[in-house]
Design an enzyme around this catalytic site. Structure first.
Site, PDB file in Angstrom:
ATOM      1  N   SER A  69      85.619  25.850  92.292  1.00 21.38           N
ATOM      2  CA  SER A  69      84.980  25.105  93.380  1.00 21.38           C
ATOM      3  C   SER A  69      85.189  25.749  94.743  1.00 21.38           C
ATOM      4  CB  SER A  69      85.553  23.684  93.443  1.00 21.38           C
ATOM      5  OG  SER A  69      85.313  23.006  92.251  1.00 21.38           O
ATOM      6  N   GLY A  70      85.903  26.881  94.788  1.00 20.36           N
ATOM      7  CA  GLY A  70      86.163  27.513  96.087  1.00 20.36           C
ATOM      8  C   GLY A  70      87.647  27.631  96.408  1.00 20.36           C
ATOM      9  N   TRP A  73      88.738  30.930  98.298  1.00 12.83           N
ATOM     10  CA  TRP A  73      88.313  30.923  99.706  1.00 12.83           C
ATOM     11  C   TRP A  73      89.197  29.973 100.520  1.00 12.83           C
ATOM     12  CZ3 TRP A  73      82.907  28.737 101.500  1.00 12.83           C
ATOM     13  CH2 TRP A  73      82.635  29.196 102.800  1.00 12.83           C
ATOM     14  N   HIS A 134      95.554  22.253  90.559  1.00 14.21           N
ATOM     15  CA  HIS A 134      94.300  21.808  89.930  1.00 14.21           C
ATOM     16  C   HIS A 134      94.468  20.389  89.363  1.00 14.21           C
ATOM     17  CE1 HIS A 134      92.114  25.481  90.339  1.00 14.21           C
ATOM     18  NE2 HIS A 134      92.717  26.157  89.395  1.00 14.21           N
ATOM     19  N   ARG A 156      82.591  21.161  94.761  1.00 14.89           N
ATOM     20  CA  ARG A 156      81.374  21.964  94.807  1.00 14.89           C
ATOM     21  C   ARG A 156      80.339  21.290  93.928  1.00 14.89           C
ATOM     22  NH1 ARG A 156      81.190  28.330  92.844  1.00 14.89           N
ATOM     23  NH2 ARG A 156      79.298  28.870  93.980  1.00 14.89           N
ATOM     24  N   SER A 164      79.614  28.977  87.589  1.00 12.26           N
ATOM     25  CA  SER A 164      80.737  29.820  88.004  1.00 12.26           C
ATOM     26  C   SER A 164      81.824  29.815  86.914  1.00 12.26           C
ATOM     27  CB  SER A 164      81.291  29.291  89.334  1.00 12.26           C
ATOM     28  OG  SER A 164      82.293  30.135  89.804  1.00 12.26           O
TER      29      SER A 164
HETATM   30  P1  A3P Z   1      80.519  32.105  92.075  1.00  8.69           P
HETATM   31  O1  A3P Z   1      81.010  32.283  90.681  1.00  8.69           O
HETATM   32  O2  A3P Z   1      79.379  31.121  92.150  1.00  8.69           O
HETATM   33  O3  A3P Z   1      80.192  33.383  92.755  1.00  8.69           O
HETATM   34  P2  A3P Z   1      87.496  29.522  92.622  1.00  8.69           P
HETATM   35  O4  A3P Z   1      88.041  30.293  93.755  1.00  8.69           O
HETATM   36  O5  A3P Z   1      87.785  28.058  92.688  1.00  8.69           O
HETATM   37  O6  A3P Z   1      87.827  30.143  91.326  1.00  8.69           O
HETATM   38  O7  A3P Z   1      85.901  29.580  92.787  1.00  8.69           O
HETATM   39  C1  A3P Z   1      85.236  30.795  92.578  1.00  8.69           C
HETATM   40  C2  A3P Z   1      83.909  30.755  93.303  1.00  8.69           C
HETATM   41  O8  A3P Z   1      84.140  30.916  94.725  1.00  8.69           O
HETATM   42  C3  A3P Z   1      83.059  31.924  92.874  1.00  8.69           C
HETATM   43  O9  A3P Z   1      81.705  31.458  92.940  1.00  8.69           O
HETATM   44  C4  A3P Z   1      83.355  32.956  93.938  1.00  8.69           C
HETATM   45  O10 A3P Z   1      82.385  33.955  94.071  1.00  8.69           O
HETATM   46  C5  A3P Z   1      83.443  32.071  95.178  1.00  8.69           C
HETATM   47  N1  A3P Z   1      84.209  32.678  96.270  1.00  8.69           N
HETATM   48  C6  A3P Z   1      85.343  33.420  96.182  1.00  8.69           C
HETATM   49  N2  A3P Z   1      85.724  33.818  97.401  1.00  8.69           N
HETATM   50  C7  A3P Z   1      84.825  33.331  98.283  1.00  8.69           C
HETATM   51  C8  A3P Z   1      84.674  33.444  99.705  1.00  8.69           C
HETATM   52  N3  A3P Z   1      85.524  34.123 100.437  1.00  8.69           N
HETATM   53  N4  A3P Z   1      83.627  32.805 100.279  1.00  8.69           N
HETATM   54  C9  A3P Z   1      82.749  32.102  99.535  1.00  8.69           C
HETATM   55  N5  A3P Z   1      82.829  31.990  98.184  1.00  8.69           N
HETATM   56  C10 A3P Z   1      83.857  32.590  97.563  1.00  8.69           C
END
Ligand code: A3P
Length: 327
Positions: A69-70, A73, A134, A156, A164
């Site tokens: 879900s991000g 980041w 989590h 998300r 994802s």
């Molecule tokens: P996608 O697979 O849709 O590209 P988590 O960090 O919870 O594992 O989530 C991973 C998702 O966050 C992935 O999405 C990844 O690409 C995205 N992600 C990772 N770093 C990011 C950043 N700095 N900004 C925005 N999205 C990011």
């Protein structure tokens, strides 16, 4: 000490084996229905130890997320906010030499082994301590809900979260010899809430409801909103944490620098995020896939869209939590 910990491991194993189980998304490890959520076997001992032995401090900051879900980041952004005064220049930021998952760890993972030593090293961490989890809100240790520690939650839209997770699961080192699920089979599991730390609707609603009743305790963010207006939502994090950044003359520049350093393209391009593994299972590069809103449109059939839309409507209706997924 070793005997006591062997006994605890045996007790946790016995408990785990007595629970309903299902195969996880990458056909393993198993998920066990524990305290109303699907706990991956991999985490089971750590979850029990987290609940029993972790002591929260009022100054602790927790990042709570449903997987994919991000988390990465949010870890990067919050690490920079919390440690704003520790690093004099951006050139010596640890984020340039370490992956966010190496900078912010989860007690449910750390406490799965060497309990005594790990508890000691957690208690010696400099404050404010920054952690991630989590676990659903209902499964958090009491010490967290009773202390004044702060929790930042990010969710998300369930469409992109599923895609994802699916893509990530196809790249993770398999911990089982059984065949992986097809996209359609994995989707059925997701719709039934059977994914690690799910059901996803309970996960979202637990933190969402808490953020409404206790806004000083839980801040709830959405990946899409953070992407669409990063400055506004990073300022919300800064204010929620009472960070001194805003009181400083260069507050806006500091926030812009933090956001720039955590941009998807920038992080994906860092050498440190291009090779190596996290926990010896997931390649660091796979935490940076597309970082886009709406990639699900490349995957879902019309009947899948209808099915998941109906579930979202049913599960979230009346909660005030919603996602713009068809724009
Ligand atoms: P996608 O697979 O849709 O590209 P988590 O960090 O919870 O594992 O989530 C991973 C998702 O966050 C992935 O999405 C990844 O690409 C995205 N992600 C990772 N770093 C990011 C950043 N700095 N900004 C925005 N999205 C990011």
């Amino acid at each position: 000490m070793a005997l006591a910990s062997d006994k605890q491991t045996n007790e946790a194993n016995e408990l785990m084996l007595s629970l309903p189980k299902e195969m996880g998304l990458n056909a393993g490890p198993y998920l066990h229905l524990f305290q109303d959520f699907w706990c991956p076997s991999f985490y089971f001992q750590g979850v029990i130890n987290f609940q029993k032995h972790f002591h929260a401090k009022d100054s602790d900051v927790f990042l709570a997320t449903f997987p994919k879900s991000g988390t990465t980041w949010l870890k990067a952004l919050t690490f920079l906010i919390v440690n704003h005064q520790r690093f004099s220049s951006f050139e010596n930021q640890p984020l340039l030499s370490s992956n966010p998952h190496e900078l912010v760890s989860s007690p449910e993972f750390i406490l799965s082994h060497d309990l005594h030593d790990q508890i000691l090293s957690l208690s010696n961490m400099s404050e404010p301590r920054l952690f991630s989890t989590h676990l659903p809100f209902s499964a958090l240790p009491k010490t967290m809900t009773e202390s004044k520690c702060k929790i930042i939650y990010i969710c998300r839209n369930p469409f992109d979260t599923f895609v994802s997770a699916w893509e990530f699961s196809t790249k993770i080192k398999s911990v089982s010899s059984s065949p992986a699920f097809t996209f359609e089979e994995a989707f059925e599991k997701y719709c039934n809430g059977i994914t690690g730390f799910g059901p996803w609707w309970n996960h979202m609603l637990g933190y969402w409801n808490e953020s409404i009743t206790k806004p000083d305790k839980v801040l709830s963010l959405k990946y899409e909103e953070l992407k669409e207006d990063t400055v506004f939502h990073v300022k919300r994090i800064v204010e929620f944490l009472d960070s001194p950044i805003t009181q400083e003359g260069e507050g806006t520049t500091a926030i812009e620098n933090i956001i720039n350093l955590c941009r998807f393209e920038k992080m994906k391009d860092l050498g440190v995020n291009k090779s190596g593994y996290i926990h010896n299972i997931a390649e660091k590069k796979n935490f940076f896939r597309k970082g886009k809103i709406g990639d699900w449109k490349n995957y879902f059939s019309p009947s899948m869209i209808e099915k998941l839309s109906t579930i979202i409507e049913e599960k979230l209706s009346g909660s005030g939590l919603s996602f713009k997924v068809h724009s």
